[in-house]
Scaffold this motif. Structure first.
Motif, PDB file in Angstrom:
ATOM      1  N   ASN A 117       0.828  -1.206   0.000  1.00 42.28           N
ATOM      2  CA  ASN A 117       0.000   0.000   0.000  1.00 42.28           C
ATOM      3  C   ASN A 117       0.866   1.261   0.000  1.00 42.28           C
ATOM      4  O   ASN A 117       0.606   2.212  -0.755  1.00 42.28           O
ATOM      5  CB  ASN A 117      -0.922  -0.024   1.211  1.00 42.28           C
ATOM      6  N   ARG A 118       1.924   1.264   0.799  1.00 41.42           N
ATOM      7  CA  ARG A 118       2.759   2.455   0.951  1.00 41.42           C
ATOM      8  C   ARG A 118       3.709   2.645  -0.238  1.00 41.42           C
ATOM      9  O   ARG A 118       3.808   3.740  -0.793  1.00 41.42           O
ATOM     10  CB  ARG A 118       3.569   2.346   2.248  1.00 41.42           C
ATOM     11  N   GLU A 119       4.387   1.564  -0.655  1.00 42.32           N
ATOM     12  CA  GLU A 119       5.428   1.700  -1.669  1.00 42.32           C
ATOM     13  C   GLU A 119       4.899   1.644  -3.091  1.00 42.32           C
ATOM     14  O   GLU A 119       5.413   2.328  -3.974  1.00 42.32           O
ATOM     15  CB  GLU A 119       6.495   0.615  -1.468  1.00 42.32           C
ATOM     16  N   LYS A 120       3.897   0.828  -3.333  1.00 46.21           N
ATOM     17  CA  LYS A 120       3.382   0.663  -4.695  1.00 46.21           C
ATOM     18  C   LYS A 120       2.061   1.394  -4.915  1.00 46.21           C
ATOM     19  O   LYS A 120       1.477   1.320  -6.002  1.00 46.21           O
ATOM     20  CB  LYS A 120       3.235  -0.829  -5.026  1.00 46.21           C
ATOM     21  N   LYS A 121       1.552   2.073  -3.863  1.00 46.62           N
ATOM     22  CA  LYS A 121       0.314   2.857  -3.954  1.00 46.62           C
ATOM     23  C   LYS A 121      -0.878   2.029  -4.421  1.00 46.62           C
ATOM     24  O   LYS A 121      -1.759   2.521  -5.122  1.00 46.62           O
ATOM     25  CB  LYS A 121       0.505   4.056  -4.912  1.00 46.62           C
ATOM     26  N   VAL A 122      -0.883   0.749  -4.046  1.00 41.80           N
ATOM     27  CA  VAL A 122      -2.028  -0.114  -4.374  1.00 41.80           C
ATOM     28  C   VAL A 122      -3.175   0.212  -3.421  1.00 41.80           C
ATOM     29  O   VAL A 122      -2.986   0.238  -2.196  1.00 41.80           O
ATOM     30  CB  VAL A 122      -1.656  -1.609  -4.242  1.00 41.80           C
ATOM     31  N   SER A 123      -4.341   0.505  -3.969  1.00 37.03           N
ATOM     32  CA  SER A 123      -5.522   0.729  -3.130  1.00 37.03           C
ATOM     33  C   SER A 123      -6.007  -0.607  -2.606  1.00 37.03           C
ATOM     34  O   SER A 123      -6.129  -1.573  -3.369  1.00 37.03           O
ATOM     35  CB  SER A 123      -6.638   1.401  -3.945  1.00 37.03           C
ATOM     36  N   ILE A 124      -6.284  -0.669  -1.298  1.00 38.75           N
ATOM     37  CA  ILE A 124      -6.698  -1.924  -0.661  1.00 38.75           C
ATOM     38  C   ILE A 124      -8.112  -1.776  -0.118  1.00 38.75           C
ATOM     39  O   ILE A 124      -8.414  -0.806   0.578  1.00 38.75           O
ATOM     40  CB  ILE A 124      -5.724  -2.311   0.470  1.00 38.75           C
ATOM     41  N   ILE A 125      -8.973  -2.742  -0.471  1.00 38.55           N
ATOM     42  CA  ILE A 125     -10.315  -2.821   0.110  1.00 38.55           C
ATOM     43  C   ILE A 125     -10.377  -4.163   0.825  1.00 38.55           C
ATOM     44  O   ILE A 125     -10.268  -5.229   0.199  1.00 38.55           O
ATOM     45  CB  ILE A 125     -11.423  -2.717  -0.955  1.00 38.55           C
ATOM     46  N   LEU A 126     -10.515  -4.111   2.129  1.00 39.40           N
ATOM     47  CA  LEU A 126     -10.378  -5.301   2.976  1.00 39.40           C
ATOM     48  C   LEU A 126     -11.654  -5.579   3.755  1.00 39.40           C
ATOM     49  O   LEU A 126     -12.158  -4.704   4.459  1.00 39.40           O
ATOM     50  CB  LEU A 126      -9.214  -5.056   3.946  1.00 39.40           C
ATOM     51  N   THR A 127     -12.194  -6.777   3.607  1.00 41.03           N
ATOM     52  CA  THR A 127     -13.288  -7.214   4.469  1.00 41.03           C
ATOM     53  C   THR A 127     -12.734  -8.267   5.423  1.00 41.03           C
ATOM     54  O   THR A 127     -11.981  -9.156   5.014  1.00 41.03           O
ATOM     55  CB  THR A 127     -14.467  -7.824   3.670  1.00 41.03           C
ATOM     56  N   THR A 128     -13.065  -8.129   6.697  1.00 38.14           N
ATOM     57  CA  THR A 128     -12.519  -9.042   7.700  1.00 38.14           C
ATOM     58  C   THR A 128     -13.335  -8.956   8.975  1.00 38.14           C
ATOM     59  O   THR A 128     -14.046  -7.981   9.212  1.00 38.14           O
ATOM     60  CB  THR A 128     -11.048  -8.675   8.015  1.00 38.14           C
ATOM     61  N   HIS A 129     -13.247 -10.015   9.795  1.00 37.44           N
ATOM     62  CA  HIS A 129     -13.826  -9.987  11.130  1.00 37.44           C
ATOM     63  C   HIS A 129     -12.728  -9.799  12.187  1.00 37.44           C
ATOM     64  O   HIS A 129     -13.014  -9.698  13.373  1.00 37.44           O
ATOM     65  CB  HIS A 129     -14.598 -11.283  11.412  1.00 37.44           C
ATOM     66  N   ASP A 130     -11.468  -9.762  11.721  1.00 35.87           N
ATOM     67  CA  ASP A 130     -10.348  -9.573  12.625  1.00 35.87           C
ATOM     68  C   ASP A 130     -10.025  -8.079  12.683  1.00 35.87           C
ATOM     69  O   ASP A 130      -9.425  -7.525  11.750  1.00 35.87           O
ATOM     70  CB  ASP A 130      -9.131 -10.374  12.151  1.00 35.87           C
ATOM     71  N   MET A 131     -10.431  -7.428  13.758  1.00 33.96           N
ATOM     72  CA  MET A 131     -10.267  -5.986  13.848  1.00 33.96           C
ATOM     73  C   MET A 131      -8.801  -5.554  13.877  1.00 33.96           C
ATOM     74  O   MET A 131      -8.467  -4.426  13.565  1.00 33.96           O
ATOM     75  CB  MET A 131     -10.990  -5.445  15.086  1.00 33.96           C
ATOM     76  N   LYS A 132      -7.916  -6.476  14.239  1.00 36.27           N
ATOM     77  CA  LYS A 132      -6.478  -6.167  14.226  1.00 36.27           C
ATOM     78  C   LYS A 132      -6.019  -5.914  12.786  1.00 36.27           C
ATOM     79  O   LYS A 132      -5.147  -5.079  12.551  1.00 36.27           O
ATOM     80  CB  LYS A 132      -5.701  -7.332  14.838  1.00 36.27           C
ATOM     81  N   ASP A 133      -6.609  -6.620  11.821  1.00 30.47           N
ATOM     82  CA  ASP A 133      -6.300  -6.368  10.412  1.00 30.47           C
ATOM     83  C   ASP A 133      -6.595  -4.918  10.057  1.00 30.47           C
ATOM     84  O   ASP A 133      -5.790  -4.238   9.417  1.00 30.47           O
ATOM     85  CB  ASP A 133      -7.146  -7.278   9.503  1.00 30.47           C
ATOM     86  N   ILE A 134      -7.775  -4.462  10.463  1.00 31.09           N
ATOM     87  CA  ILE A 134      -8.185  -3.099  10.153  1.00 31.09           C
ATOM     88  C   ILE A 134      -7.250  -2.095  10.832  1.00 31.09           C
ATOM     89  O   ILE A 134      -6.760  -1.143  10.211  1.00 31.09           O
ATOM     90  CB  ILE A 134      -9.640  -2.846  10.626  1.00 31.09           C
ATOM     91  N   GLU A 135      -6.989  -2.333  12.108  1.00 33.18           N
ATOM     92  CA  GLU A 135      -6.188  -1.396  12.885  1.00 33.18           C
ATOM     93  C   GLU A 135      -4.784  -1.241  12.317  1.00 33.18           C
ATOM     94  O   GLU A 135      -4.215  -0.150  12.328  1.00 33.18           O
ATOM     95  CB  GLU A 135      -6.126  -1.866  14.341  1.00 33.18           C
ATOM     96  N   GLU A 136      -4.218  -2.326  11.789  1.00 33.04           N
ATOM     97  CA  GLU A 136      -2.831  -2.282  11.330  1.00 33.04           C
ATOM     98  C   GLU A 136      -2.688  -1.956   9.846  1.00 33.04           C
ATOM     99  O   GLU A 136      -1.608  -1.581   9.395  1.00 33.04           O
ATOM    100  CB  GLU A 136      -2.147  -3.615  11.639  1.00 33.04           C
ATOM    101  N   ILE A 137      -3.768  -2.120   9.058  1.00 27.39           N
ATOM    102  CA  ILE A 137      -3.661  -1.930   7.612  1.00 27.39           C
ATOM    103  C   ILE A 137      -4.449  -0.720   7.121  1.00 27.39           C
ATOM    104  O   ILE A 137      -3.990   0.011   6.251  1.00 27.39           O
ATOM    105  CB  ILE A 137      -4.138  -3.199   6.859  1.00 27.39           C
ATOM    106  N   CYS A 138      -5.626  -0.488   7.699  1.00 26.16           N
ATOM    107  CA  CYS A 138      -6.580   0.477   7.128  1.00 26.16           C
ATOM    108  C   CYS A 138      -6.815   1.685   8.041  1.00 26.16           C
ATOM    109  O   CYS A 138      -7.443   1.529   9.099  1.00 26.16           O
ATOM    110  CB  CYS A 138      -7.917  -0.209   6.858  1.00 26.16           C
TER     111      CYS A 138
END
Length: 340
Positions: free
Chosen positions: A207-228
């Protein structure tokens, strides 16, 4: 909330499904042959949002909230009943081949890999399908292999890989053709802590280096907190929150978790302003709805009456914040049903 025109634009999108009524019994079955009555169920209701280039967005909601339906419309699998979806200035279901070149997709339940072939062979087939140059392919494989530690099993058949290894390969494969957008569905489900950390770190880097837009669905809130940094939350087809994780935490995360270690088990403890949520005798955990100095006042009052060895205060984690939001939504739904 993206700046300017988004790489993904969703404008007043609704998706409804027809459900034909079924009548019970033999006579009902006969009636169903000649009477085609149906009801309409909205999976997505009048939703609008914009996602900018290089954004990382968590798309959240309880089961049945309409998350999968929206993802399928953004990838061109489904057609909106009304409203408009645009991805890279194209309508996904009308330009599926063009869109496919610009997106990567990782759905936990659907593998892109060839089960009996070595991982490298699956990569080679991906190169052929997407018509990648030798240089582009080699550089991207090396990038993913290094950051995801694939070298020890890249020659193994996919069926011999562990779940964590397979998910790392799935994510690598989805990025070999250098997509602008990456859709991820539960990328860390069932993985151990180390595997989760490696995948999260890799997605942050992409996401940071290649500027890829990420759309993430998850039930693990740690994923959201660390990525989004941003979350879109839907419930029963409606958009109920679109904003930063930090803003939602400040809005709903005023709870504090207080852990007190006593010199000996004091038995029941009077704790003004705090609710006991876990009792291990000498260690008791409380939840305090109030923040700031009120927490310290409550601890001081307990310390004045009971022998305390140690006390710690923790802010609300993202899980508790989201849980609180869902509980509020349930209460609102219940109130509306009672009014209706």
């Amino acid at each position: 909330m993206g700046d300017g025109v988004g790489i993904i634009e969703v404008n007043q999108v609704t998706k409804t499904y027809r459900q034909y009524k079924r009548y019970p019994g033999l006579i009902g079955s006969m009636r169903s042959l000649f009477t085609r009555q149906f009801t309409e169920e909205a999976a997505v209701r009048d939703i609008s949002f914009s996602i900018g280039e290089g954004e990382a967005v968590g798309y959240l909601g309880p089961n049945g909230a309409g998350k999968s339906t929206m993802i399928k419309m953004m990838t061109g699998i489904l057609v909106p009943t009304s409203g408009e979806v645009k991805v890279m200035d194209a309508v996904p279901h009308e330009s599926r081949r063009r869109i496919a070149q610009q997106i990567g997709v990782v759905f936990g339940q659907r593998s892109q890999l060839w089960w009996d072939l070595p991982v490298q062979d699956s990569f080679d087939l991906h190169k052929y399908v997407y018509k990648l140059s030798d240089t582009q392919f080699r550089e991207n494989v090396e990038f993913c292999t290094e950051l995801l530690s694939l070298s020890s099993f890249i020659q193994k058949p996919v069926r011999q890989l562990s779940l964590g290894q397979r998910m790392r390969v799935e994510i690598a494969m989805s990025l070999l053709h250098e997509p602008k957008i990456l859709f991820l569905d539960e990328p860390t489900i069932g993985l151990d802590v180390l595997a989760k950390d490696q995948i999260r770190q890799f997605l942050r880097t992409v996401n940071r280096e290649k500027k890829v837009s990420i759309i993430l669905t998850t039930h693990d809130m740690k994923d959201i907190e660390e990525i989004c940094p941003r979350m879109i939350v839907v419930n029963k087809g409606n958009l109920v929150y679109d904003g930063s994780v930090a803003r939602l935490r400040s809005k709903l995360g005023n709870e504090r978790r207080v852990v007190i270690d006593f010199r000996f088990d004091p038995g029941p403890v009077k704790s003004p302003g705090m609710t006991l949520i876990h009792d291990e005798g000498v260690r008791k955990t409380f939840l305090c709805e109030r923040g700031g100095s009120a927490v310290f006042e409550s601890i001081s009052q307990i310390a004045a009456s009971y022998p305390i060895e140690d006390a710690s205060i923790e802010g609300a984690d993202i899980d508790s914040v989201i849980r609180k939001m869902y509980l509020q939504l349930q209460e609102e739904d219940r109130d509306q049903r009672e009014i209706g």
